[in-house]
Design an enzyme around this catalytic site. Structure first.
Site, short mmCIF file in Angstrom:
data_model
loop_
_atom_site.label_atom_id
_atom_site.label_comp_id
_atom_site.label_asym_id
_atom_site.label_seq_id
_atom_site.Cartn_x
_atom_site.Cartn_y
_atom_site.Cartn_z
N GLN A 11 54.94 54.01 -12.79
CA GLN A 11 54.58 55.29 -12.14
C GLN A 11 54.65 55.19 -10.63
OE1 GLN A 11 53.90 58.31 -13.42
NE2 GLN A 11 53.97 57.72 -15.57
N CYS B 110 52.22 59.88 -24.11
CA CYS B 110 52.46 58.73 -24.97
C CYS B 110 51.58 58.75 -26.20
CB CYS B 110 52.23 57.46 -24.17
SG CYS B 110 53.02 57.56 -22.57
#
Ligand SMILES: *Cc1c(COP(=O)(O)O)cnc(C)c1O
Length: 404
Positions: free
Chosen positions: A184, A330
């Site tokens: 990220q 996710c």
């Protein structure tokens, strides 16, 4: 309600990003006429090898590494697995201790759980209300038999940026290796593997405008890692299989663009993020920021709204033309609240009512303005329907208002 814009608005860049035209253009020849295998010695092969090595250099440059320290993989998930299982399998024949945190991506937590099932010991560190690991906890957790410390650079859900430089230093002082999942963080903040005391670092192309299905693991020179795939010995014997040349070319271009534009894009995203963070609690009652107000990813705004369900929020926003997320993509399909939010100490209800807005380089003021315009109405509409709402009678067993 304001009028729905003609173009859909994408605020889910933590889940994935658009492959930008510059990247598509760079990849195109390698999908068609430049189809050589990078291991072949003829001109087709050499052309592919040059392209792969150029990308390797660009990705190394993004994190202050040397090109020979970059191993291409199929994803961020594979990079995390290679780092964690690869070190564990090499370092100690079935024994040893690993340190990680409660708020890692499942691509880190699951390999750790797997190793635990095979006899390794794993310490999962808690985090503060704002999502930070405590350096004292890290120090106390590292033991003489600790082989690896794995702490992500920035959290995928709440954007919290961890003190990786200090954590890496602590790991090294006790003879352990330090891995960080920078999937990220990459492209949104400067990373320097030397400054930050990092031995292994995971990257994924599709989180910064490259194609899906390609990633990389930085492996500091001299660090011993056991391969997970055995075969032709590609990528310095660490990752056998014919290189995904078009994917790697796109990944390299995306890294180059991210690095080139970072000062400008990071500043723009930070400004939009701060506008959201400031406005949401001002315009919506019982709305709270998750994570730290400033020590967070430039593109992440994450709020919780009491008395509502994040799923409803995401669906109504979608009907208004806005794509955002709740929990994490996710764990989609699961109605369990996000483990990251629970680790912050939120209750199940609080964790459920969360919204993650992750900005990208292409978002603008107008789009953010539209979000801020429609969100209060959507939240109050959901609250009117909510069995949790303080404006409604409590939902009892006989109340007949079961939560879907
Ligand atoms: C998306 C993500 C991953 C997984 O990367 P894939 O390339 O999708 O496998 C791992 N870690 C973090 C922090 C992520 O955000």
């Amino acid at each position: 309600m304001p009028e729905r814009p003609s173009k859909r608005i994408y605020f889910d860049h933590g889940a994935t990003t658009r492959v930008i035209p510059e990247v598509v253009e760079a990849m195109a020849p390698y999908v068609s006429e430049k189809y050589g295998n990078a291991s072949s010695i003829h001109s087709f092969g050499r052309e592919a090898r040059t392209a792969v090595d150029d990308s390797r250099a660009r990705i190394a440059a993004l994190i202050g590494a040397g090109p020979s320290e970059i191993v291409f993989t199929s994803s961020g998930t594979e990079s995390d697995n290679l780092a964690i299982k690869g070190v564990a399998l090499h370092e100690s024949r079935g024994k040893g201790h690993l340190v990680t945190t409660e708020i890692e991506h499942s691509a880190v937590l699951e390999p750790c759980a797997y190793l635990k099932s095979r006899g390794f010991e794993v310490t999962r560190l808690p985090v503060s209300k704002e999502g930070f690991v405590d350096l004292g906890d890290v120090e106390a957790a590292i033991r003489d038999d600790t082989i690896l410390v794995s702490v992500m650079m920035a959290n995928s859900e709440i954007g919290t940026i961890q003190p990786v430089r200090e954590i890496g230093k602590m790991a090294h002082s006790r003879g352990a290796l330090f891995h960080t999942d920078a999937v990220q963080a990459a492209g949104k903040m400067t990373i320097d593997v030397d400054r930050d005391n990092i031995d292994l670092l995971s990257l994924s192309s599709h989180k910064f405008h490259g194609p899906k299905g390609v990633g990389a693991l930085y492996v500091r020179k001299g660090t011993k890692v056991e391969p997970l795939l055995h075969g032709g010995g590609h990528e310095g014997k660490l990752r056998s299989s014919t290189e995904n040349v078009p994917g790697i070319v796109g990944f390299g271009k995306a890294a180059e663009v991210a690095q080139r534009d970072m000062p400008e894009t990071a500043e723009r995203m930070r400004h939009l993020r701060d506008r959201i963070i400031k406005t949401v609690p001002e315009t919506i009652p019982d709305a709270y920021l998750n994570g730290h107000p400033t020590n967070r990813l430039v593109n992440n705004a994450h709020h919780r709204f009491d008395f509502i369900e994040g799923e409803g929020l995401v669906l109504l926003l979608d009907m208004s033309g806005i794509a955002a997320s709740t929990g994490s993509a996710c764990s989609t399909g699961s109605l369990e609240p996000s483990p990251v939010l629970l680790a912050l100490g939120l209750t199940h209800e609080q964790a459920h009512g969360s919204l993650r807005v992750t900005l990208g380089r292409e978002n603008n003021e107008e789009e953010v303005g539209y979000l801020l315009e429609v969100l209060p109405g959507i939240v109050s509409k959901l609250r009117e329907m909510s069995p949790f709402s303080k404006d409604r009678p409590k939902c009892g067993r006989e109340g007949g208002c079961s939560v879907q």
